[in-house]
Design a protein around this motif. Structure first.
Motif, PDB file in Angstrom:
ATOM      1  N   PRO A  62       0.803  -1.221   0.000  1.00 36.02           N
ATOM      2  CA  PRO A  62       0.000   0.000   0.000  1.00 36.02           C
ATOM      3  C   PRO A  62       0.839   1.276   0.000  1.00 36.02           C
ATOM      4  N   GLU A  63       0.413   2.231  -0.815  1.00 33.76           N
ATOM      5  CA  GLU A  63       1.036   3.548  -0.787  1.00 33.76           C
ATOM      6  C   GLU A  63       0.818   4.165   0.588  1.00 33.76           C
ATOM      7  N   GLY A  64       1.824   4.831   1.074  1.00 36.36           N
ATOM      8  CA  GLY A  64       1.721   5.461   2.375  1.00 36.36           C
ATOM      9  C   GLY A  64       2.195   4.602   3.519  1.00 36.36           C
ATOM     10  N   ALA A  65       2.379   3.295   3.275  1.00 31.11           N
ATOM     11  CA  ALA A  65       2.909   2.411   4.317  1.00 31.11           C
ATOM     12  C   ALA A  65       4.403   2.665   4.467  1.00 31.11           C
ATOM     13  N   PRO A  66       4.992   2.316   5.623  1.00 28.92           N
ATOM     14  CA  PRO A  66       6.446   2.434   5.768  1.00 28.92           C
ATOM     15  C   PRO A  66       7.152   1.631   4.676  1.00 28.92           C
ATOM     16  N   VAL A  67       8.287   2.122   4.220  1.00 26.42           N
ATOM     17  CA  VAL A  67       9.005   1.479   3.110  1.00 26.42           C
ATOM     18  C   VAL A  67       9.998   0.450   3.639  1.00 26.42           C
ATOM     19  N   LEU A  68      10.003  -0.721   3.009  1.00 28.10           N
ATOM     20  CA  LEU A  68      10.985  -1.769   3.268  1.00 28.10           C
ATOM     21  C   LEU A  68      11.737  -2.033   1.970  1.00 28.10           C
ATOM     22  N   VAL A  69      13.042  -1.816   1.983  1.00 31.23           N
ATOM     23  CA  VAL A  69      13.895  -2.049   0.813  1.00 31.23           C
ATOM     24  C   VAL A  69      14.483  -3.453   0.911  1.00 31.23           C
ATOM     25  N   LEU A  70      14.414  -4.208  -0.186  1.00 31.27           N
ATOM     26  CA  LEU A  70      14.993  -5.548  -0.256  1.00 31.27           C
ATOM     27  C   LEU A  70      16.128  -5.550  -1.275  1.00 31.27           C
ATOM     28  N   SER A  71      17.283  -6.088  -0.872  1.00 32.90           N
ATOM     29  CA  SER A  71      18.485  -6.054  -1.699  1.00 32.90           C
ATOM     30  C   SER A  71      18.960  -7.470  -2.004  1.00 32.90           C
ATOM     31  N   ASN A  72      19.124  -7.786  -3.284  1.00 33.39           N
ATOM     32  CA  ASN A  72      19.405  -9.149  -3.727  1.00 33.39           C
ATOM     33  C   ASN A  72      20.847  -9.591  -3.491  1.00 33.39           C
ATOM     34  N   SER A  73      21.041 -10.898  -3.568  1.00 38.30           N
ATOM     35  CA  SER A  73      22.372 -11.493  -3.429  1.00 38.30           C
ATOM     36  C   SER A  73      23.105 -11.442  -4.765  1.00 38.30           C
ATOM     37  N   LEU A  74      24.396 -11.732  -4.714  1.00 37.77           N
ATOM     38  CA  LEU A  74      25.209 -11.806  -5.921  1.00 37.77           C
ATOM     39  C   LEU A  74      24.663 -12.892  -6.843  1.00 37.77           C
ATOM     40  N   GLY A  81      23.773  -8.173  -0.646  1.00 38.85           N
ATOM     41  CA  GLY A  81      22.808  -7.200  -0.139  1.00 38.85           C
ATOM     42  C   GLY A  81      23.031  -6.895   1.321  1.00 38.85           C
ATOM     43  N   GLY A  82      23.520  -7.901   2.073  1.00 44.82           N
ATOM     44  CA  GLY A  82      23.853  -7.686   3.472  1.00 44.82           C
ATOM     45  C   GLY A  82      25.082  -6.809   3.642  1.00 44.82           C
ATOM     46  N   LEU A  83      26.040  -6.911   2.722  1.00 45.52           N
ATOM     47  CA  LEU A  83      27.191  -5.996   2.729  1.00 45.52           C
ATOM     48  C   LEU A  83      26.734  -4.572   2.458  1.00 45.52           C
ATOM     49  N   ILE A  84      25.816  -4.416   1.493  1.00 39.38           N
ATOM     50  CA  ILE A  84      25.274  -3.085   1.210  1.00 39.38           C
ATOM     51  C   ILE A  84      24.566  -2.539   2.449  1.00 39.38           C
ATOM     52  N   GLY A  85      23.817  -3.398   3.134  1.00 39.29           N
ATOM     53  CA  GLY A  85      23.147  -2.975   4.361  1.00 39.29           C
ATOM     54  C   GLY A  85      24.130  -2.529   5.428  1.00 39.29           C
ATOM     55  N   GLN A  86      25.254  -3.259   5.573  1.00 41.87           N
ATOM     56  CA  GLN A  86      26.267  -2.854   6.546  1.00 41.87           C
ATOM     57  C   GLN A  86      26.850  -1.489   6.178  1.00 41.87           C
ATOM     58  N   ARG A  92      13.379   7.892   4.844  1.00 42.71           N
ATOM     59  CA  ARG A  92      13.905   6.811   5.672  1.00 42.71           C
ATOM     60  C   ARG A  92      13.163   5.519   5.338  1.00 42.71           C
ATOM     61  N   ALA A  93      13.866   4.400   5.486  1.00 39.86           N
ATOM     62  CA  ALA A  93      13.255   3.110   5.155  1.00 39.86           C
ATOM     63  C   ALA A  93      13.895   2.021   5.993  1.00 39.86           C
ATOM     64  N   HIS A  94      13.180   0.913   6.134  1.00 44.94           N
ATOM     65  CA  HIS A  94      13.791  -0.314   6.619  1.00 44.94           C
ATOM     66  C   HIS A  94      14.587  -0.914   5.462  1.00 44.94           C
ATOM     67  N   PHE A  95      15.623  -1.693   5.802  1.00 45.65           N
ATOM     68  CA  PHE A  95      16.454  -2.301   4.754  1.00 45.65           C
ATOM     69  C   PHE A  95      16.744  -3.739   5.125  1.00 45.65           C
ATOM     70  N   CYS A  96      16.542  -4.639   4.160  1.00 49.07           N
ATOM     71  CA  CYS A  96      16.848  -6.058   4.340  1.00 49.07           C
ATOM     72  C   CYS A  96      17.654  -6.531   3.140  1.00 49.07           C
ATOM     73  N   GLY A  97      18.877  -6.987   3.385  1.00 54.43           N
ATOM     74  CA  GLY A  97      19.727  -7.453   2.296  1.00 54.43           C
ATOM     75  C   GLY A  97      20.351  -8.795   2.620  1.00 54.43           C
ATOM     76  N   VAL A 119      20.319  -7.959   8.067  1.00 57.93           N
ATOM     77  CA  VAL A 119      21.384  -8.473   7.206  1.00 57.93           C
ATOM     78  C   VAL A 119      21.382  -9.991   7.301  1.00 57.93           C
ATOM     79  N   CYS A 120      21.310 -10.651   6.156  1.00 56.63           N
ATOM     80  CA  CYS A 120      21.074 -12.095   6.107  1.00 56.63           C
ATOM     81  C   CYS A 120      22.203 -12.800   5.362  1.00 56.63           C
ATOM     82  N   ASN A 121      22.601 -13.959   5.872  1.00 61.50           N
ATOM     83  CA  ASN A 121      23.577 -14.798   5.163  1.00 61.50           C
ATOM     84  C   ASN A 121      24.719 -13.958   4.609  1.00 61.50           C
ATOM     85  N   THR A 122      25.362 -13.247   5.512  1.00 58.23           N
ATOM     86  CA  THR A 122      26.416 -12.330   5.103  1.00 58.23           C
ATOM     87  C   THR A 122      27.498 -12.332   6.160  1.00 58.23           C
TER      88      THR A 122
END
Length: 263
Positions: free
Chosen positions: A18-30, A97-102, A88-93, A117-120
């Motif tokens: 939904p528009e207006g909800a808090p943003v969660l960014v997802l970042s892919n693996s290599l 993607g976890g390196l980018i999050g760090q 501002r946003a939440h970030f999950c990589g 940060v996952c599997n990083t």
């Protein structure tokens, strides 16, 4: 799907929820693209405006001359947020993607609400691991990408999961074969050169670290190291190899949501 114009090309992104909800960014693996997160979207989009994107060199995003750096990829994320007017946003990589999050946590923590940060690890592999892979991919091109795809099943998934879910495993590993060799090699260099071991303590963003018990690429020890050096960081571990979001599925999604929605 949409594209944001960066200084040197276009970054492909997709918004769900939904528009207006808090943003969660997802970042892919290599070696994957934004669709590696497909299994999470229905759960995440109930609570968030989910923004996922193809990291430079992957999917439909720009492929520029390498080598890349994690700083460069982090700056791409900030440019994406700026272009979409997201303060501002939440970030999950995961993995790269976890390196980018760090990097974001260390250098742009004011733009983050919560960080997953996952599997990083703070440092992934050694030049002795990365340089031959870079040389092979640049030399052999698409043939090398197919060979990497075939070898990746054992790294990305446990044998029992791959055997029970061959279609899902193929869907994800086919992303690797479709990745630009030039882009893949450039991102391998970014992962090779990243080392945040001395900087983790400067992350003040609430952080969750996720690991896979059977992850040979980034073992749980790397996740424990991050947790130990980021004040107040939480830790979760699932029975999974490198792509815990795919293998653990709903359990992964539930734990991330528990963390992001906590008061």
């Amino acid at each position: 799907m949409g594209f944001v114009q960066l200084a040197d090309g276009e970054l492909n992104y997709q918004l769900d929820g939904p528009e207006g909800a808090p943003v969660l960014v997802l970042s892919n693996s290599l070696g994957t693209d934004l669709h590696m997160w497909d299994i999470q979207i229905s759960a995440f989009a109930e609570h968030f405006r989910v923004l996922r994107f193809d990291t430079r060199g992957h999917g439909k995003s720009l492929v520029t001359e390498g080598p890349y750096s994690i700083e460069q990829l982090g700056q791409d994320v900030l440019a994406l947020l700026d272009a979409l007017h997201i303060e501002r946003a939440h970030f999950c990589g995961l993995s790269m993607g976890g390196l980018i999050g760090q990097w974001l946590g260390i250098n742009a923590g004011e733009r983050l609400k919560r960080l997953v940060v996952c599997n990083t690890a703070a440092k992934i592999g050694t030049p002795e691991v990365w340089n031959p892979r870079i040389e092979m991919v640049l030399r052999d091109g698409p043939v090398a990408m197919v060979a990497l795809r075939d070898a990746s099943i054992a790294r990305w998934f446990t044998a029992d999961f791959a055997e029970a879910n061959p279609g899902q495993a193929k869907l994800i590993t086919d992303m690797l074969a479709a990745t630009s060799p030039q882009g893949y090699a450039a991102n391998c260099a970014a992962v090779r050169d990243a080392d945040f071991r001395e900087q983790l303590s400067s992350i003040k963003t609430p952080t969750l670290v996720i690991a896979g018990t059977e992850d040979a690429v980034t073992p749980p020890s790397g996740g424990h190291f991050i947790q130990a050096h980021v004040q107040g960081a939480e830790y979760a571990e699932f029975y999974a190899a490198h792509l815990s979001n795919v293998q653990a599925g709903a359990a992964f999604s539930d734990r991330v949501l528990e963390f992001l929605l906590a008061r």
